[in-house]
Scaffold this motif. Structure first.
Motif, PDB file in Angstrom:
ATOM      1  N   ARG A  41       1.551   1.621  -7.647  1.00 57.75           N
ATOM      2  CA  ARG A  41       0.858   1.371  -6.435  1.00 57.75           C
ATOM      3  C   ARG A  41      -0.652   1.130  -6.496  1.00 57.75           C
ATOM      4  O   ARG A  41      -1.470   1.835  -6.843  1.00 57.75           O
ATOM      5  CB  ARG A  41       1.159   2.441  -5.302  1.00 57.75           C
ATOM      6  N   VAL A  42      -0.807  -0.188  -6.044  1.00 59.21           N
ATOM      7  CA  VAL A  42      -2.074  -0.653  -6.470  1.00 59.21           C
ATOM      8  C   VAL A  42      -2.854  -1.304  -5.281  1.00 59.21           C
ATOM      9  O   VAL A  42      -2.333  -1.953  -4.333  1.00 59.21           O
ATOM     10  CB  VAL A  42      -2.209  -1.717  -7.410  1.00 59.21           C
ATOM     11  N   VAL A  43      -4.021  -0.865  -4.887  1.00 52.65           N
ATOM     12  CA  VAL A  43      -4.675  -1.111  -3.812  1.00 52.65           C
ATOM     13  C   VAL A  43      -6.135  -1.916  -4.451  1.00 52.65           C
ATOM     14  O   VAL A  43      -6.670  -1.604  -5.288  1.00 52.65           O
ATOM     15  CB  VAL A  43      -5.528   0.163  -2.989  1.00 52.65           C
ATOM     16  N   VAL A  44      -6.253  -3.276  -3.869  1.00 52.19           N
ATOM     17  CA  VAL A  44      -7.193  -3.985  -4.016  1.00 52.19           C
ATOM     18  C   VAL A  44      -8.094  -4.248  -2.949  1.00 52.19           C
ATOM     19  O   VAL A  44      -7.526  -4.593  -1.847  1.00 52.19           O
ATOM     20  CB  VAL A  44      -6.916  -5.598  -4.738  1.00 52.19           C
ATOM     21  N   ILE A  45      -9.262  -3.820  -3.072  1.00 48.96           N
ATOM     22  CA  ILE A  45     -10.115  -3.643  -1.900  1.00 48.96           C
ATOM     23  C   ILE A  45     -11.523  -3.809  -2.087  1.00 48.96           C
ATOM     24  O   ILE A  45     -11.925  -3.767  -3.413  1.00 48.96           O
ATOM     25  CB  ILE A  45     -10.103  -2.142  -1.273  1.00 48.96           C
ATOM     26  N   ASP A 104       7.518   2.674  -3.017  1.00 43.92           N
ATOM     27  CA  ASP A 104       7.228   3.124  -4.640  1.00 43.92           C
ATOM     28  C   ASP A 104       6.529   2.337  -5.211  1.00 43.92           C
ATOM     29  O   ASP A 104       5.888   2.898  -6.316  1.00 43.92           O
ATOM     30  CB  ASP A 104       8.650   3.680  -5.014  1.00 43.92           C
ATOM     31  N   ARG A 105       6.581   0.981  -5.135  1.00 44.21           N
ATOM     32  CA  ARG A 105       5.924  -0.020  -5.979  1.00 44.21           C
ATOM     33  C   ARG A 105       5.312  -1.310  -5.195  1.00 44.21           C
ATOM     34  O   ARG A 105       5.969  -1.709  -4.520  1.00 44.21           O
ATOM     35  CB  ARG A 105       6.913  -0.520  -6.934  1.00 44.21           C
ATOM     36  N   TRP A 106       4.049  -1.347  -5.264  1.00 42.46           N
ATOM     37  CA  TRP A 106       3.423  -2.394  -4.447  1.00 42.46           C
ATOM     38  C   TRP A 106       2.001  -2.595  -4.812  1.00 42.46           C
ATOM     39  O   TRP A 106       1.418  -1.900  -5.646  1.00 42.46           O
ATOM     40  CB  TRP A 106       3.458  -2.097  -2.918  1.00 42.46           C
ATOM     41  N   ILE A 107       1.384  -4.056  -4.669  1.00 40.94           N
ATOM     42  CA  ILE A 107       0.037  -4.125  -4.510  1.00 40.94           C
ATOM     43  C   ILE A 107      -0.344  -4.423  -2.989  1.00 40.94           C
ATOM     44  O   ILE A 107       0.453  -5.321  -2.496  1.00 40.94           O
ATOM     45  CB  ILE A 107      -0.165  -5.288  -5.460  1.00 40.94           C
ATOM     46  N   ILE A 108      -1.434  -3.707  -2.600  1.00 41.52           N
ATOM     47  CA  ILE A 108      -1.855  -4.100  -1.253  1.00 41.52           C
ATOM     48  C   ILE A 108      -3.215  -4.647  -1.232  1.00 41.52           C
ATOM     49  O   ILE A 108      -4.201  -3.572  -1.752  1.00 41.52           O
ATOM     50  CB  ILE A 108      -1.740  -2.661  -0.216  1.00 41.52           C
ATOM     51  N   GLU A 109      -3.578  -5.763  -0.724  1.00 39.43           N
ATOM     52  CA  GLU A 109      -4.998  -6.193  -0.780  1.00 39.43           C
ATOM     53  C   GLU A 109      -5.496  -6.327   0.462  1.00 39.43           C
ATOM     54  O   GLU A 109      -4.939  -6.863   1.449  1.00 39.43           O
ATOM     55  CB  GLU A 109      -4.938  -7.330  -1.602  1.00 39.43           C
ATOM     56  N   GLY A 110      -6.809  -6.012   0.591  1.00 39.11           N
ATOM     57  CA  GLY A 110      -7.431  -6.302   1.909  1.00 39.11           C
ATOM     58  C   GLY A 110      -8.081  -4.981   2.530  1.00 39.11           C
ATOM     59  O   GLY A 110      -7.927  -3.719   1.929  1.00 39.11           O
ATOM     60  N   LEU A 111      -8.788  -5.244   3.564  1.00 38.77           N
ATOM     61  CA  LEU A 111      -9.435  -4.180   4.279  1.00 38.77           C
ATOM     62  C   LEU A 111      -8.451  -3.477   5.537  1.00 38.77           C
ATOM     63  O   LEU A 111      -8.093  -2.398   5.311  1.00 38.77           O
ATOM     64  CB  LEU A 111     -10.632  -4.339   4.885  1.00 38.77           C
ATOM     65  N   GLY A 112      -8.041  -4.278   6.267  1.00 41.17           N
ATOM     66  CA  GLY A 112      -7.291  -3.861   7.461  1.00 41.17           C
ATOM     67  C   GLY A 112      -8.099  -3.202   8.510  1.00 41.17           C
ATOM     68  O   GLY A 112      -9.419  -3.412   8.490  1.00 41.17           O
ATOM     69  N   ARG A 129      -2.567   6.971  -1.387  1.00 41.28           N
ATOM     70  CA  ARG A 129      -1.047   6.577  -1.815  1.00 41.28           C
ATOM     71  C   ARG A 129      -1.252   5.899  -3.121  1.00 41.28           C
ATOM     72  O   ARG A 129      -0.094   6.057  -3.689  1.00 41.28           O
ATOM     73  CB  ARG A 129      -0.534   5.886  -0.654  1.00 41.28           C
ATOM     74  N   ALA A 130      -2.375   5.335  -3.197  1.00 45.65           N
ATOM     75  CA  ALA A 130      -2.420   4.733  -4.604  1.00 45.65           C
ATOM     76  C   ALA A 130      -2.447   5.184  -5.830  1.00 45.65           C
ATOM     77  O   ALA A 130      -2.937   6.152  -6.071  1.00 45.65           O
ATOM     78  CB  ALA A 130      -3.602   3.564  -4.454  1.00 45.65           C
ATOM     79  N   THR A 131      -1.847   4.833  -6.948  1.00 45.36           N
ATOM     80  CA  THR A 131      -1.931   5.341  -8.142  1.00 45.36           C
ATOM     81  C   THR A 131      -3.198   4.419  -9.012  1.00 45.36           C
ATOM     82  O   THR A 131      -3.741   5.194  -9.841  1.00 45.36           O
ATOM     83  CB  THR A 131      -0.770   4.917  -9.048  1.00 45.36           C
ATOM     84  N   ASP A 132      -3.421   3.276  -8.420  1.00 43.67           N
ATOM     85  CA  ASP A 132      -4.518   2.590  -9.134  1.00 43.67           C
ATOM     86  C   ASP A 132      -5.404   1.743  -7.836  1.00 43.67           C
ATOM     87  O   ASP A 132      -4.770   1.422  -6.773  1.00 43.67           O
ATOM     88  CB  ASP A 132      -3.850   1.495  -9.864  1.00 43.67           C
ATOM     89  N   ILE A 133      -6.704   1.931  -7.983  1.00 40.63           N
ATOM     90  CA  ILE A 133      -7.633   1.400  -6.951  1.00 40.63           C
ATOM     91  C   ILE A 133      -8.584   0.340  -7.669  1.00 40.63           C
ATOM     92  O   ILE A 133      -9.138   0.715  -8.662  1.00 40.63           O
ATOM     93  CB  ILE A 133      -8.449   2.429  -6.333  1.00 40.63           C
ATOM     94  N   VAL A 134      -8.431  -0.855  -7.417  1.00 42.86           N
ATOM     95  CA  VAL A 134      -9.344  -1.907  -7.745  1.00 42.86           C
ATOM     96  C   VAL A 134     -10.453  -2.236  -6.552  1.00 42.86           C
ATOM     97  O   VAL A 134      -9.971  -2.908  -5.798  1.00 42.86           O
ATOM     98  CB  VAL A 134      -8.535  -3.210  -8.174  1.00 42.86           C
ATOM     99  N   LEU A 135     -11.632  -1.706  -6.832  1.00 43.17           N
ATOM    100  CA  LEU A 135     -12.728  -1.788  -5.888  1.00 43.17           C
ATOM    101  C   LEU A 135     -13.533  -3.022  -6.313  1.00 43.17           C
ATOM    102  O   LEU A 135     -14.134  -2.934  -7.419  1.00 43.17           O
ATOM    103  CB  LEU A 135     -13.574  -0.601  -5.647  1.00 43.17           C
TER     104      LEU A 135
END
Length: 166
Positions: free
Chosen positions: A3-7, A60-68, A79-85
């Motif tokens: 679960r990856v957040v790109v923010i 369970d598995r995703w990449i979500i990008e953006g601010l919102g 909720r993320a397992t990984d964060i790309v800041l």
């Protein structure tokens, strides 16, 4: 990476990086702008945004990008397992956003934010970039640090070279 957040701020390459990561990791990729904005850059109703945001982060598995929406960021990060800041200097965000606006105006932007056809007004975009840098990014950095302490893997990208290498 499950679960990856790109923010990060606008124009920093979040969407491009998220699409590349999704292809490499075989994860579904979700763009927050697609649930935040309707045609003509009109915000979707808060209830509709929140329901869709919460549905996405429950997976369970995703990449979500953006601010919102600002209030949804902490829930997504936690909720993320990984964060790309993506944390580039402010001037770089202005530069990259201007380049994107030019490409969009010339019909050469392959992936418009949120899949929207209309280009956002440049003045509004730049005002938003400045506001996000001053008001959102300190909070996002703090929340990202808390998530790292709680066990998330955080990748803080502060240059174009680091972005391209990632």
């Amino acid at each position: 990476m499950e679960r990856v957040v790109v923010i990060g701020n606008s124009g920093g390459g979040k969407s491009t990086l998220a699409r590349r990561l999704a292809a490499r990791l075989a994860l579904p990729c979700h763009e927050i702008d697609a649930i935040l904005w309707g045609p003509g850059w009109v915000p979707t109703p808060v209830e509709a945004y929140e329901a869709e945001h919460d549905r996405l982060i429950a997976g369970d598995r995703w990449i979500i990008e953006g601010l919102g929406r600002r209030e949804s960021v902490p829930r997504r990060l936690r909720r993320a397992t990984d964060i790309v800041l993506i944390d580039l200097p402010l001037w770089r965000h202005f530069q990259l956003a201007a380049e994107r606006q030019i490409a969009w105006a010339m019909g050469k932007l392959p992936h418009p934010p949120g899949g929207l056809g209309d280009m956002p007004p440049t003045e509004s975009l730049f005002r938003t970039i400045d506001e996000v840098d001053r008001e959102w990014m300190p909070v996002i950095r703090d929340e990202t640090s808390r998530c790292a302490t709680a066990g998330a893997t955080v990748h803080r990208i502060q240059s174009l070279d680091a972005l391209n290498a990632f």
